[in-house]
Design a protein around this motif. Structure first.
Motif, PDB file in Angstrom:
ATOM      1  N   ALA A  74     -28.680  53.571  55.765  1.00  0.00           N
ATOM      2  CA  ALA A  74     -27.765  53.940  54.682  1.00  0.00           C
ATOM      3  C   ALA A  74     -28.346  53.598  53.318  1.00  0.00           C
ATOM      4  CB  ALA A  74     -26.418  53.244  54.881  1.00  0.00           C
ATOM      5  N   GLU A  75     -28.943  52.420  53.197  1.00  0.00           N
ATOM      6  CA  GLU A  75     -29.524  52.017  51.924  1.00  0.00           C
ATOM      7  C   GLU A  75     -30.680  52.934  51.535  1.00  0.00           C
ATOM      8  OE1 GLU A  75     -31.794  48.204  49.844  1.00  0.00           O
ATOM      9  OE2 GLU A  75     -30.785  47.957  51.772  1.00  0.00           O
ATOM     10  N   LEU A  76     -31.505  53.307  52.512  1.00  0.00           N
ATOM     11  CA  LEU A  76     -32.642  54.184  52.232  1.00  0.00           C
ATOM     12  C   LEU A  76     -32.168  55.559  51.776  1.00  0.00           C
ATOM     13  CD1 LEU A  76     -35.655  54.760  52.230  1.00  0.00           C
ATOM     14  CD2 LEU A  76     -35.531  55.181  54.689  1.00  0.00           C
ATOM     15  N   LEU A  77     -31.150  56.094  52.427  1.00  0.00           N
ATOM     16  CA  LEU A  77     -30.641  57.412  52.041  1.00  0.00           C
ATOM     17  C   LEU A  77     -29.994  57.365  50.662  1.00  0.00           C
ATOM     18  CD1 LEU A  77     -29.126  58.596  55.438  1.00  0.00           C
ATOM     19  CD2 LEU A  77     -31.319  59.236  54.425  1.00  0.00           C
ATOM     20  N   SER A  78     -29.290  56.281  50.361  1.00  0.00           N
ATOM     21  CA  SER A  78     -28.694  56.133  49.035  1.00  0.00           C
ATOM     22  C   SER A  78     -29.782  56.092  47.966  1.00  0.00           C
ATOM     23  CB  SER A  78     -27.847  54.864  48.988  1.00  0.00           C
ATOM     24  OG  SER A  78     -27.312  54.670  47.700  1.00  0.00           O
ATOM     25  N   ARG A  79     -30.872  55.409  48.289  1.00  0.00           N
ATOM     26  CA  ARG A  79     -31.990  55.343  47.340  1.00  0.00           C
ATOM     27  C   ARG A  79     -32.618  56.715  47.147  1.00  0.00           C
ATOM     28  NH1 ARG A  79     -37.374  53.718  48.369  1.00  0.00           N
ATOM     29  NH2 ARG A  79     -36.789  52.726  50.325  1.00  0.00           N
ATOM     30  N   GLY A 268     -38.539  47.700  38.381  1.00  0.00           N
ATOM     31  CA  GLY A 268     -39.110  46.634  39.202  1.00  0.00           C
ATOM     32  C   GLY A 268     -38.161  45.470  39.379  1.00  0.00           C
ATOM     33  N   ALA A 269     -37.472  45.087  38.282  1.00  0.00           N
ATOM     34  CA  ALA A 269     -36.499  43.998  38.377  1.00  0.00           C
ATOM     35  C   ALA A 269     -35.340  44.385  39.286  1.00  0.00           C
ATOM     36  CB  ALA A 269     -35.988  43.636  36.986  1.00  0.00           C
ATOM     37  N   TYR A 270     -34.904  45.644  39.195  1.00  0.00           N
ATOM     38  CA  TYR A 270     -33.818  46.130  40.054  1.00  0.00           C
ATOM     39  C   TYR A 270     -34.243  46.103  41.519  1.00  0.00           C
ATOM     40  CZ  TYR A 270     -30.821  49.578  42.374  1.00  0.00           C
ATOM     41  OH  TYR A 270     -29.993  50.221  43.252  1.00  0.00           O
ATOM     42  N   ASP A 271     -35.453  46.593  41.806  1.00  0.00           N
ATOM     43  CA  ASP A 271     -35.937  46.612  43.188  1.00  0.00           C
ATOM     44  C   ASP A 271     -36.052  45.198  43.745  1.00  0.00           C
ATOM     45  OD1 ASP A 271     -36.069  49.357  43.092  1.00  0.00           O
ATOM     46  OD2 ASP A 271     -38.218  49.434  42.672  1.00  0.00           O
ATOM     47  N   ASP A 272     -36.549  44.248  42.911  1.00  0.00           N
ATOM     48  CA  ASP A 272     -36.684  42.862  43.371  1.00  0.00           C
ATOM     49  C   ASP A 272     -35.314  42.250  43.664  1.00  0.00           C
ATOM     50  OD1 ASP A 272     -39.393  43.085  43.103  1.00  0.00           O
ATOM     51  OD2 ASP A 272     -39.507  42.039  41.170  1.00  0.00           O
ATOM     52  N   SER A 278     -30.786  42.009  49.930  1.00  0.00           N
ATOM     53  CA  SER A 278     -30.829  42.582  51.279  1.00  0.00           C
ATOM     54  C   SER A 278     -31.293  41.576  52.324  1.00  0.00           C
ATOM     55  CB  SER A 278     -31.749  43.809  51.304  1.00  0.00           C
ATOM     56  OG  SER A 278     -33.109  43.436  51.113  1.00  0.00           O
ATOM     57  N   GLU A 279     -31.922  40.471  51.879  1.00  0.00           N
ATOM     58  CA  GLU A 279     -32.339  39.443  52.832  1.00  0.00           C
ATOM     59  C   GLU A 279     -31.131  38.685  53.395  1.00  0.00           C
ATOM     60  OE1 GLU A 279     -35.139  36.871  51.030  1.00  0.00           O
ATOM     61  OE2 GLU A 279     -36.734  38.373  50.894  1.00  0.00           O
ATOM     62  N   LEU A 280     -30.042  38.638  52.624  1.00  0.00           N
ATOM     63  CA  LEU A 280     -28.878  37.855  53.049  1.00  0.00           C
ATOM     64  C   LEU A 280     -27.697  38.714  53.485  1.00  0.00           C
ATOM     65  CD1 LEU A 280     -28.836  35.019  50.352  1.00  0.00           C
ATOM     66  CD2 LEU A 280     -29.958  35.044  52.578  1.00  0.00           C
ATOM     67  N   SER A 281     -27.609  39.932  52.985  1.00  0.00           N
ATOM     68  CA  SER A 281     -26.444  40.761  53.302  1.00  0.00           C
ATOM     69  C   SER A 281     -26.260  41.023  54.795  1.00  0.00           C
ATOM     70  CB  SER A 281     -26.507  42.094  52.539  1.00  0.00           C
ATOM     71  OG  SER A 281     -27.688  42.799  52.830  1.00  0.00           O
ATOM     72  N   PRO A 282     -27.334  41.071  55.621  1.00  0.00           N
ATOM     73  CA  PRO A 282     -27.104  41.313  57.051  1.00  0.00           C
ATOM     74  C   PRO A 282     -26.333  40.211  57.771  1.00  0.00           C
ATOM     75  CG  PRO A 282     -29.384  41.812  56.468  1.00  0.00           C
ATOM     76  CD  PRO A 282     -28.781  41.121  55.294  1.00  0.00           C
ATOM     77  N   LEU A 283     -26.252  39.014  57.163  1.00  0.00           N
ATOM     78  CA  LEU A 283     -25.571  37.925  57.853  1.00  0.00           C
ATOM     79  C   LEU A 283     -24.131  38.293  58.178  1.00  0.00           C
ATOM     80  CD1 LEU A 283     -28.099  36.373  56.947  1.00  0.00           C
ATOM     81  CD2 LEU A 283     -26.620  34.416  56.474  1.00  0.00           C
ATOM     82  N   ARG A 284     -23.423  38.890  57.237  1.00  0.00           N
ATOM     83  CA  ARG A 284     -22.028  39.248  57.483  1.00  0.00           C
ATOM     84  C   ARG A 284     -21.893  40.364  58.513  1.00  0.00           C
ATOM     85  NH1 ARG A 284     -20.055  39.646  51.278  1.00  0.00           N
ATOM     86  NH2 ARG A 284     -21.781  41.130  51.312  1.00  0.00           N
TER      87      ARG A 284
END
Length: 450
Positions: A74-79, A268-272, A278-284
């Motif tokens: 979903a994130e890739l398609l949104s991008r 670049g700042a947005y991507d970072d 995205s490293e933490l969002s999968p926890l939920r």
């Protein structure tokens, strides 16, 4: 000028043939052609895991949240949608083959993804069944031979098999369209519409052809893109032209370069920032996701925070740690979890026993009553699964318990605590509790009840 072709292979040195997943950043191109039907099929393959897909960086695409080692679908398609909009904002020419509207419902995190999601619509218009009407035919007439893409239709006339037409009676269509191909009955099947600062060219669909048939099509597409972008004479542009001074131009070009550099820094700042989140969002996601492709990435991310390593062993995921190895399975249900993960785990354990001549321990993460708020869930493993785990000898860990442990690890749980949790998971037979209370006594009591 290079042309990006998405889902529609065109044999030509000037064309980069890619899928929606492995294409480079879309706004790096000013000429893009896309087969919307092929894009939708690729999305469905990734969502249902019927075919592997990777990004241009070689990262696997998974139907869930982005985690280390996997790009969330979903994130890739949104991008990609944002990139296409930015390409058109920069004045790109985008050509797309007309197909009827259609929904993909299997993408986790997206309730319904329309076939035209990738394309911004002109002001006052929308891509829906009112604007794009389904229809089929094999004949069409070029009514504007001066249009840059008229030769493309001419080159594919023998393969023409249109599947949809533009409804010029829908709101906003007539005032925007420049029709250059009509069906035998007069319906627009090829048209150009202004979108943002660019142009969208809708082409009649064609049947698949051989490489030999695609070569003249590819040549016609490249030529059409050059003409549409005003690049017909680019190859003949004299070198001395840049030496001719235009008052004020150098200063304006310098401001353009400064703005471009600032935009790249901001991007670049947005991507970072997005990558960090995205490293933490999968926890939920571990609390409610279902299905191997959606639940397992979240489970793995949580277990990595507890200090486990993870790798695929050919039949599934294998957890490694100084405390030992664990065959990992996961399962979610809107009710209690049944015996499916038990059977998968036993099959894997039996195969490893044959190969290694020693038994393997296992861990099953269960997300029972997954739509119920944590803390209010009834027993997550079914009684049969609980009894089986205790008698066979593998750990059962509830998803909310795993989430709590991973959150504690992020909050700074010390190394001894994490090692204790890993030891408990490696040694336990049956349900395991990690956080709160006297865990050693709780686990012993649970095992004794079995």
């Amino acid at each position: 000028m290079r042309v990006l072709s998405i889902g529609h292979p065109l044999p030509n040195p000037a064309v980069d043939n890619r899928t929606i997943f492995d294409a480079p950043t879309l706004f790096d191109y000013e000429a893009i052609i896309v087969d919307l039907e092929a894009v939708q099929e690729s999305i469905r393959e990734a969502a249902l895991a019927t075919a592997p897909h990777q990004t241009s960086a070689g990262v696997p695409v998974a139907n869930g949240e982005s985690i280390a080692g996997a790009a969330g679908l979903a994130e890739l398609l949104s991008r990609r949608r944002d990139e296409m909009a930015r390409a058109l904002e920069r004045g790109a020419v985008v050509a797309a083959y007309l197909h009827p509207t259609s929904l993909v419902t299997e993408v986790a995190g997206m309730s319904g993804l329309d076939r035209y999601f990738l394309l911004p619509a002109p002001a006052g218009m929308g891509w829906d069944a009112q604007t794009i009407r389904g229809g089929e035919g094999r004949t069409g007439a070029i009514v504007d031979h001066a249009h840059p893409f008229a030769p493309v239709v001419e080159a594919t006339r023998r393969r023409l098999h249109y599947r949809a037409y533009l409804n010029d009676r829908a709101p906003g269509v007539a005032e925007h369209q420049r029709v250059f191909v009509r069906s035998a009955g007069g319906a627009p099947i090829g048209a150009q519409l202004p979108v943002l600062a660019g142009q969208l060219v809708l082409l009649p669909a064609i049947a698949a052809g051989s490489v030999q048939e695609a070569m003249p099509e590819a040549q016609a597409v490249v030529a059409a893109m050059r003409e549409a972008l005003g690049r017909v004479d680019d190859d003949r542009r004299p070198r001395w032209l840049d030496e001719q001074e235009v008052p004020g131009l150098a200063e304006r070009e310098e401001r353009v370069e400064e703005a471009r550099a600032a935009l790249e820094r901001a991007q670049g700042a947005y991507d970072d920032a997005r990558a960090a989140a995205s490293e933490l969002s999968p926890l939920r996601e571990v609390l409610w996701r279902a299905g191997e492709q959606a639940l397992m990435p979240a489970v793995l991310r949580c277990l990595e925070l507890l200090g486990f390593g993870a790798r695929e062993d050919g039949s599934g995921w294998l957890l490694t740690s100084p405390e030992g190895e664990l065959l990992l399975e996961s399962e979610a249900s809107e009710r209690e979890v049944g015996m499916a993960p038990h059977y998968r785990l036993r099959a894997r354990a039996d195969r490893l026993l044959e190969e290694r001549a020693r038994p393997a321990r296992g861990l099953v993460v269960v997300s029972g009553h997954r739509l119920t708020e944590p803390g209010r869930r009834e027993a997550q493993p079914g009684e049969a699964l609980r009894v089986a785990s205790e008698s066979v000898g593998y750990a059962l860990l509830a998803a909310d318990e795993l989430f709590a442990a991973a959150s504690a690890a992020l909050a700074g749980a010390d190394a001894a605590t994490l090692a204790g949790w890993r030891t408990r998971l490696v040694a336990a037979d049956g349900p395991v509790a990690l956080t709160g209370g006297d865990q050693g006594e709780a686990d012993t009591a649970q095992a004794g009840e079995g």
